[in-house]
Design a protein around this motif. Structure first.
Motif, mmCIF file in Angstrom:
data_model
loop_
_atom_site.group_PDB
_atom_site.id
_atom_site.type_symbol
_atom_site.label_atom_id
_atom_site.label_comp_id
_atom_site.label_asym_id
_atom_site.label_seq_id
_atom_site.Cartn_x
_atom_site.Cartn_y
_atom_site.Cartn_z
ATOM 1 N N ALA A 1 0.826 -1.210 0.000
ATOM 2 C CA ALA A 1 0.000 0.000 0.000
ATOM 3 C C ALA A 1 0.860 1.260 0.000
ATOM 4 C CB ALA A 1 -0.931 -0.010 1.209
ATOM 5 N N LEU A 2 1.959 1.253 0.749
ATOM 6 C CA LEU A 2 2.810 2.440 0.825
ATOM 7 C C LEU A 2 3.644 2.628 -0.436
ATOM 8 C CD1 LEU A 2 3.972 2.344 4.565
ATOM 9 C CD2 LEU A 2 2.157 3.712 3.517
ATOM 10 N N ILE A 3 3.964 1.533 -1.104
ATOM 11 C CA ILE A 3 4.718 1.642 -2.356
ATOM 12 C C ILE A 3 3.824 2.102 -3.500
ATOM 13 C CG2 ILE A 3 5.940 0.314 -4.126
ATOM 14 C CD1 ILE A 3 7.020 -1.457 -1.850
ATOM 15 N N HIS A 4 2.635 1.498 -3.620
ATOM 16 C CA HIS A 4 1.797 1.713 -4.802
ATOM 17 C C HIS A 4 0.695 2.745 -4.607
ATOM 18 C CE1 HIS A 4 3.673 -1.590 -7.007
ATOM 19 N NE2 HIS A 4 3.639 -2.292 -5.891
ATOM 20 N N ARG A 5 0.363 3.059 -3.348
ATOM 21 C CA ARG A 5 -0.660 4.063 -3.052
ATOM 22 C C ARG A 5 -1.951 3.821 -3.835
ATOM 23 N NH1 ARG A 5 0.958 7.256 1.424
ATOM 24 N NH2 ARG A 5 3.236 7.024 1.469
ATOM 25 N N PRO A 6 -2.615 2.689 -3.610
ATOM 26 C CA PRO A 6 -3.841 2.384 -4.365
ATOM 27 C C PRO A 6 -4.963 3.359 -4.015
ATOM 28 C CG PRO A 6 -3.623 0.893 -2.516
ATOM 29 C CD PRO A 6 -2.335 1.674 -2.579
ATOM 30 N N ARG A 7 -5.909 3.459 -4.910
ATOM 31 C CA ARG A 7 -7.085 4.286 -4.614
ATOM 32 C C ARG A 7 -7.989 3.581 -3.620
ATOM 33 N NH1 ARG A 7 -9.356 8.179 -2.947
ATOM 34 N NH2 ARG A 7 -11.307 8.960 -3.837
ATOM 35 N N ILE A 8 -8.092 2.255 -3.748
ATOM 36 C CA ILE A 8 -8.966 1.474 -2.870
ATOM 37 C C ILE A 8 -8.183 0.293 -2.305
ATOM 38 C CG2 ILE A 8 -11.055 0.066 -2.730
ATOM 39 C CD1 ILE A 8 -12.198 1.657 -5.065
ATOM 40 N N LEU A 9 -8.295 0.077 -1.002
ATOM 41 C CA LEU A 9 -7.761 -1.103 -0.335
ATOM 42 C C LEU A 9 -8.942 -1.979 0.047
ATOM 43 C CD1 LEU A 9 -5.568 -2.805 1.093
ATOM 44 C CD2 LEU A 9 -5.815 -1.273 3.079
ATOM 45 N N VAL A 10 -8.924 -3.237 -0.407
ATOM 46 C CA VAL A 10 -10.059 -4.136 -0.197
ATOM 47 C C VAL A 10 -9.723 -5.173 0.877
ATOM 48 C CG1 VAL A 10 -11.726 -5.682 -1.288
ATOM 49 C CG2 VAL A 10 -10.579 -3.907 -2.647
ATOM 50 N N ALA A 11 -10.587 -5.298 1.854
ATOM 51 C CA ALA A 11 -10.520 -6.380 2.840
ATOM 52 C C ALA A 11 -11.725 -7.278 2.614
ATOM 53 C CB ALA A 11 -10.540 -5.827 4.262
ATOM 54 N N GLY A 12 -11.534 -8.562 2.794
ATOM 55 C CA GLY A 12 -12.639 -9.494 2.595
ATOM 56 C C GLY A 12 -12.393 -10.389 1.403
ATOM 57 N N GLY A 13 -13.103 -11.501 1.382
ATOM 58 C CA GLY A 13 -12.952 -12.460 0.303
ATOM 59 C C GLY A 13 -14.086 -13.454 0.314
ATOM 60 N N THR A 14 -13.902 -14.525 -0.425
ATOM 61 C CA THR A 14 -14.970 -15.511 -0.544
ATOM 62 C C THR A 14 -14.571 -16.890 -0.038
ATOM 63 O OG1 THR A 14 -16.642 -16.356 -2.087
ATOM 64 C CG2 THR A 14 -14.390 -16.238 -2.895
ATOM 65 N N SER A 15 -13.247 -17.117 0.143
ATOM 66 C CA SER A 15 -12.806 -18.431 0.618
ATOM 67 C C SER A 15 -11.798 -18.314 1.749
ATOM 68 C CB SER A 15 -12.187 -19.242 -0.529
ATOM 69 O OG SER A 15 -13.159 -19.576 -1.494
ATOM 70 N N TYR A 16 -11.716 -17.151 2.372
ATOM 71 C CA TYR A 16 -10.818 -16.967 3.510
ATOM 72 C C TYR A 16 -11.616 -17.197 4.775
ATOM 73 C CZ TYR A 16 -7.335 -14.928 6.629
ATOM 74 O OH TYR A 16 -6.419 -14.728 7.638
ATOM 75 N N SER A 17 -11.199 -18.158 5.589
ATOM 76 C CA SER A 17 -12.033 -18.628 6.697
ATOM 77 C C SER A 17 -11.732 -17.969 8.032
ATOM 78 C CB SER A 17 -11.877 -20.146 6.852
ATOM 79 O OG SER A 17 -10.547 -20.472 7.229
ATOM 80 N N ARG A 18 -10.802 -17.036 8.054
ATOM 81 C CA ARG A 18 -10.394 -16.428 9.312
ATOM 82 C C ARG A 18 -10.963 -15.017 9.472
ATOM 83 N NH1 ARG A 18 -8.900 -20.154 12.993
ATOM 84 N NH2 ARG A 18 -7.400 -21.635 12.131
#
Length: 407
Positions: free
Chosen positions: A159-176
């Motif tokens: 994130a600090l290198i690329h400075r994205p416009r949007i950071l996404v948390a969450g998924g469809t197969s991550y169980s934690r």
């Protein structure tokens, strides 16, 4: 009372077959739940006829007095349930809610940082097969190889290198569970929007099983038809400063008139989620998933990340000498319905995979509890080990599955 579908026997027969398919089976697709009777009644109500383009008090079409109240009630209940500043109940689907986030906060070509699809992410977070991956410059973070859990240090570095416009948390197969506070800190450092896709998490969060992402995220998207047992549809939750951009992103940019029967059903689902019995259901869902993963582990099958905090788990099946695709096929032949899956660092082709993914929302809704999971684990192992040509053995397992499913 005459069956309204008597005039269409072909569809009536297909619906009957679907009821038969589900009866006596174990429905364990992680993306599915069972809508409650009240939700189904609202979906099939007179509101399906009403066209209500626009927002309450600002409709294009006349005769919207009642549906304005319906939508306001759904919004009010969502405010109470989630505690969000801004609520939009109009997205026709979870995917459209996701695309509204892109429309509100980014332009084509902007950078988005999200979880790698093979590591548990979702197609709408940047897959090249999806609009998101074709219109935006997508970077992926991954889980750690040693723990198969989210690597927050890697996310911060990217994130600090690329400075994205949007950071996404969450998924469809991550169980934690997710460290939303850490994600908020990273988003603040990188000066980007934090979007939490809570499609699979929201139902457990409102049930008190997981932490809510709402206090940390700029915007949260929800699928009301997963653990929450609501209708198929989407929901947007956000900070107040994003109200105008998100409202315009949904209407008129992404879609026209909302589905008022679905909004009524969302209101029903939100009301049901506010009741004490829903919290008990959510706990049963999570306990069933954790227990089943543990029982499969005791029988020699590894769970990705070592377990689950949610309603789903990814189970590696390569130790059985079969692919995830073959495992899902053998389970389905015995009326145990799961999805094939990949592990985070899977070397098998995506079309085959080395794992299966199961969910327990339907099992819990059907009254199955942790005490039932050892038997279900045994049936799953038997089904996956049974040669497809052994019809007698497969019939015996199917009968045992029906006894559990109808019990």
């Amino acid at each position: 009372m005459t069956d309204p579908l008597a005039s269409d026997p072909e569809i009536a027969e297909l619906l009957r077959r679907e009821e038969t398919r589900r009866r006596g089976s174990l429905q364990m697709v992680a993306a599915e739940s069972t809508a409650t009777p009240a939700v189904r009644a609202a979906v099939g109500s007179i509101l399906a006829d009403k066209y209500a383009e626009g927002y309450p008090g600002h409709r294009y079409h006349g005769g919207a007095e009642v549906v304005d109240e319906v939508e306001q009630l759904a919004i009010s209940r969502a405010h109470t349930l989630f505690g969000a500043d801004y609520v939009n109940v109009q997205p026709l689907s979870w995917a459209l809610a996701n695309f509204a986030v892109y429309a509100a906060f980014s332009q084509p070509g902007d950078q988005v940082l999200s979880l790698n699809l093979k590591h548990g992410g979702h197609q709408s977070h940047g897959s090249r097969a999806n609009l998101s991956g074709r219109w935006f410059s997508v970077l992926n973070y991954e889980v750690r190889r040693d723990t198969e859990r989210i690597d927050y240090d890697q996310i911060r570095d990217l994130a600090l290198i690329h400075r994205p416009r949007i950071l996404v948390a969450g998924g469809t197969s991550y169980s934690r569970s997710w460290d939303f506070a850490a994600m908020r800190t990273i988003a603040d450092e990188a000066d980007c929007i934090l979007w939490v896709d809570a499609a699979h998490l929201a139902g457990l969060a409102v049930g008190g099983v997981l932490d809510s992402p709402v206090p940390y995220a700029d915007v949260v998207t929800v699928a009301t038809n997963k653990v929450m047992r609501g209708p198929r549809g989407g929901l947007l939750l956000a900070r107040s400063e994003h109200e105008d951009s998100l409202s315009r992103a949904v209407y008129p940019f992404m879609q026209g008139a909302p589905a008022m029967h679905s909004i009524a059903a969302k209101a029903v689902a939100f009301g049901e989620c506010l009741r004490p019995e829903y919290a008990a259901y959510a706990r049963d869902v999570a306990d069933d998933a954790a227990t089943l993963a543990t029982e499969l582990g005791a029988r020699g099958l590894r769970t990705v990340s070592g377990g689950t905090d949610t309603h789903l788990a990814v189970i590696e099946v390569s130790s059985l000498g079969i692919t995830g695709r073959e495992a899902a096929k053998r389970l389905a032949a015995c009326r145990i319905i799961v999805d094939k899956a990949v592990t985070p660092f899977d070397e098998a082709p995506v079309s085959e995979g080395s794992a299966i993914r199961f969910g327990t929302a339907v099992l819990a809704a059907d009254g199955l509890r942790p005490a039932d999971m050892p038997q279900i684990a045994d049936l799953m192992l038997d089904a996956m080990r049974t040669d497809p040509s052994d019809e007698a053995r497969r019939a015996a397992i199917t009968a045992a599955v029906a006894a559990v499913g109808e019990g």
